[in-house]
Scaffold this active site. Structure first.
Site, PDB file in Angstrom:
ATOM      1  N   LYS A   7      20.848 -33.229  -8.388  1.00  0.00           N
ATOM      2  CA  LYS A   7      20.352 -33.369  -7.015  1.00  0.00           C
ATOM      3  C   LYS A   7      18.828 -33.412  -6.982  1.00  0.00           C
ATOM      4  CE  LYS A   7      24.375 -31.265  -4.806  1.00  0.00           C
ATOM      5  NZ  LYS A   7      24.892 -30.143  -3.973  1.00  0.00           N
TER       6      LYS A   7
ATOM      7  N   ASP B  47      17.952 -21.083 -10.360  1.00  0.00           N
ATOM      8  CA  ASP B  47      19.017 -20.453  -9.582  1.00  0.00           C
ATOM      9  C   ASP B  47      18.592 -19.020  -9.299  1.00  0.00           C
ATOM     10  OD1 ASP B  47      21.250 -19.342  -8.447  1.00  0.00           O
ATOM     11  OD2 ASP B  47      22.630 -19.907 -10.056  1.00  0.00           O
TER      12      ASP B  47
ATOM     13  N   ASN C 161      10.189 -21.454  -1.120  1.00  0.00           N
ATOM     14  CA  ASN C 161      10.957 -21.864   0.054  1.00  0.00           C
ATOM     15  C   ASN C 161      12.450 -21.607  -0.078  1.00  0.00           C
ATOM     16  OD1 ASN C 161      11.771 -23.857   2.373  1.00  0.00           O
ATOM     17  ND2 ASN C 161      12.679 -24.739   0.525  1.00  0.00           N
TER      18      ASN C 161
ATOM     19  N   TYR D 218      20.676 -10.842   8.522  1.00  0.00           N
ATOM     20  CA  TYR D 218      19.674 -11.894   8.311  1.00  0.00           C
ATOM     21  C   TYR D 218      18.291 -11.380   8.685  1.00  0.00           C
ATOM     22  CZ  TYR D 218      17.185 -16.329   8.834  1.00  0.00           C
ATOM     23  OH  TYR D 218      16.270 -17.348   8.728  1.00  0.00           O
TER      24      TYR D 218
ATOM     25  N   LYS E 180      14.929 -10.574   6.215  1.00  0.00           N
ATOM     26  CA  LYS E 180      13.606 -11.145   6.463  1.00  0.00           C
ATOM     27  C   LYS E 180      12.545 -10.050   6.548  1.00  0.00           C
ATOM     28  CE  LYS E 180      14.874 -15.386   6.381  1.00  0.00           C
ATOM     29  NZ  LYS E 180      14.511 -16.194   5.190  1.00  0.00           N
TER      30      LYS E 180
END
EC number: 1.1.1.-
Length: 349
Positions: free
Chosen positions: A80, A105, A132, A220, A224
């Site tokens: 990819k 990974d 990212n 989530y 963060k």
């Protein structure tokens, strides 16, 4: 008009009107996308993790278009990654030899170390590291190291990667005379963890990885916040250097139409995501503008949070320095159990 290598970040004076609920805030963001930064990366070697799709891919396209000498795509799948490289060449006209594809990974510490070894083989310098790559899960999943998978990917493995990249970022800055950038993609969601959120034993890390209290939404936000403690830790560490050569900052592109939630499957989820993105999400290209800008900010952005084209204030818990320092120590100790070299790097950096 000459194009600058760095841009000066304005202090926070804008963004969504205060008091908006989350849906209205997201709608405001969609109708007020980030500005395209006017900047050059000529002479710079750039690394982008999670670079084969979404924000990472669009950021890599921009780095190529904005003149970066070399772009390194860190991806989970080489196949990819090569496809992404081909598309970048087609869109920008750059020579394929300017772009390298390396496997990474973040679910495995061993892959992080293998990646850094491979990186040294393809480039002697690194001026920009845009971290990212990230993960959002609809269900609880453990990594091979025993941590909740989003904690592993977004925080622990990313911390190991950043620590292993710092020596190269520093040496490159010393050689070029221009500061390097270590930029972490984070989220405004870290501000949504309330001050009175019940932390297990006062620990963000233990709370984030506890299966009994885990749910996709609040976890989530917790992850963060945990990641923001890591960013601040790296910023403090780098500021303590005799000669600070690396600008460490974080950035939130806001909600963007990407495949971050790729594991949320099923007909209802797919329809729901499509409607939600249509109403509230920026395009990946729009979000990438913010990422690119963060990696071109000057020293005033060190340890800060870039959001809506401003140096945005941290959330309340992220402003609690005692909690952030405690959490940073827990992160380093957690990684150090499996990868003790990170403890040595902390002592020698």
């Amino acid at each position: 008009m000459s194009v600058p290598s760095f841009i000066t970040a304005p202090e926070f004076e804008g963004g969504p009107p205060q008091g908006l609920s989350i849906p209205f805030r997201l709608r405001w963001s969609k109708t007020h996308p980030p500005k395209e930064p006017i900047v050059t990366f000529k002479g710079r070697t750039v690394l982008v993790t999670g670079a084969n799709t979404g924000l990472g891919f669009e950021a890599a396209v921009k780095y190529a278009a904005f003149g970066a000498d070399k772009i390194i795509l860190a991806v989970r799948s080489i196949e990819k990654g090569e496809e992404a490289k081909k598309r970048i060449v087609e869109r920008t006209g750059r020579d394929a030899t300017d772009i390298s594809v390396l496997k990474l990974d973040l679910g495995e510490y061993s892959s992080v170390k293998d990646f850094v070894s491979a990186l040294h083989e393809v480039t002697p310098t690194l001026d920009v590291a845009l971290l990212n790559a990230g993960l959002g899960n609809p269900t609880y999943e453990k990594s091979s190291a025993g941590w909740e998978m989003a904690v592993q990917v977004n925080v622990l493995s990313t911390a190991l990667l950043a620590m292993l990249l710092l020596p190269l970022l520093r040496s490159s800055a010393a050689a070029s005379g221009a500061k390097s950038h270590l930029t972490f993609v984070n989220s405004f969601a870290h501000t949504l963890v309330p001050r009175d959120f019940p932390l297990i034993e006062g620990s963000i890390l233990k709370t984030a990885t506890d299966e009994s209290s885990w749910n996709a939404s609040s976890s989530y936000n917790i992850v963060k916040l945990l990641a923001m403690a890591s960013v601040q830790g790296f910023a403090r560490m780098e500021a303590g250097e005799d000669q600070q050569r690396v600008i460490v900052n974080s950035v939130c592109p806001d909600l963007c139409e990407t495949d971050l939630g790729r594991k949320f499957t099923g007909f209802i989820s797919s329809i729901g995501k499509a409607i939600f993105y249509y109403l509230f999400a920026l395009s990946a290209e729009e979000g990438a503008r913010c990422l690119i800008g963060a990696t071109a900010l000057g020293p005033e952005s060190h340890g800060r949070f870039w959001h809506h084209d401003f140096l945005y204030p941290f959330g309340e818990l992220a402003q609690d320095q005692a909690l952030m320092k405690k959490t940073w120590n827990e992160i380093i100790e957690a990684v150090g159990r499996d990868e003790p070299e990170i403890l040595q790097l902390c002592r020698t950096t």
